[in-house]
Design a protein around this motif. Structure first.
Motif, short mmCIF file in Angstrom:
data_model
loop_
_atom_site.label_atom_id
_atom_site.label_comp_id
_atom_site.label_asym_id
_atom_site.label_seq_id
_atom_site.Cartn_x
_atom_site.Cartn_y
_atom_site.Cartn_z
N GLY A 1 -9.39 0.09 3.89
CA GLY A 1 -8.35 0.51 2.89
C GLY A 1 -7.91 -0.56 1.76
N VAL A 2 -9.09 -1.41 1.64
CA VAL A 2 -8.73 -2.43 0.41
C VAL A 2 -8.64 -1.45 -0.89
N ASP A 3 -7.88 -2.09 -2.06
CA ASP A 3 -7.77 -1.51 -3.24
C ASP A 3 -9.04 -1.68 -3.94
N PHE A 4 -9.59 -2.69 -3.77
CA PHE A 4 -10.88 -3.11 -4.61
C PHE A 4 -11.95 -3.97 -3.81
N ILE A 5 -13.24 -3.93 -4.00
CA ILE A 5 -14.13 -4.69 -3.37
C ILE A 5 -14.78 -5.58 -4.39
N VAL A 6 -14.90 -6.79 -3.88
CA VAL A 6 -15.51 -7.83 -4.84
C VAL A 6 -16.99 -8.05 -4.55
#
Length: 170
Positions: free
Chosen positions: A153-158
């Motif tokens: 559920g992270v907001d974004f992926i690096v």
């Protein structure tokens, strides 16, 4: 600006990057909690721009037998002698700052952005930071890792490749 653990990302650098319109980032993997707090406050006192804090979330190893370290110690002993330094000694745990104390600082500081590398953060911690208004991102070096982060559920992926300083964030 990449987080760069080990002291390269100073409050001055993070502030300058923020003031230039980019996201300044602290790499606090090796930083003691008191310094984390102080450095975040320094940026906040210099700019209202958002900034990021990054931690490593890999499990820490237990004690390493001094005999297992003998080869490495012997390999550098000559350099110590040449420089007039005391002989090297085996390293002892802890090998990094207390992650729980570091995470408490993250909850207290509430940086606008928090990222993590070298493992997964439990979903409950992701949700906790999000409930505090923190955008959370994790590092992926392949599609499988990106899917795991999406499931957390992270907001974004690096998305990180080999060109990221010669290392991978897994």
């Amino acid at each position: 600006q990449a987080p760069m653990a080990g002291g390269a990302a100073t409050p001055g650098l993070v502030t300058a990057v923020c003031k230039a319109g980019a996201l300044g980032s602290f790499g606090f993997a090796y930083t003691q909690p008191e310094t984390m707090q102080r450095d975040a406050e320094a940026v906040r006192s210099s700019t209202n721009a958002p900034f990021s804090i990054n931690l490593f979330v890999s499990p820490q190893p237990g004690a390493i037998d001094p005999q297992a370290q003998r080869g490495a110690i012997d390999a550098i002993a000559g350099y110590h002698a040449e420089m007039g330094l005391p002989p090297p000694e085996p390293v002892k745990p802890p090998y990094s700052p207390d992650f729980e104390a570091q995470f408490s600082v993250i909850e207290e500081v509430r940086p606008p952005v928090f990222t993590f590398h070298l493992g997964g953060l439990p979903a409950g911690r992701v949700r906790r930071l999000q409930s505090l208004g923190v955008k959370v991102g994790g590092s992926a070096t392949c599609v499988a890792e990106a899917r795991q982060l999406e499931a957390l559920g992270v907001d974004f992926i690096v998305a990180q490749g080999a060109e990221a300083g010669g290392h991978r964030g897994t």
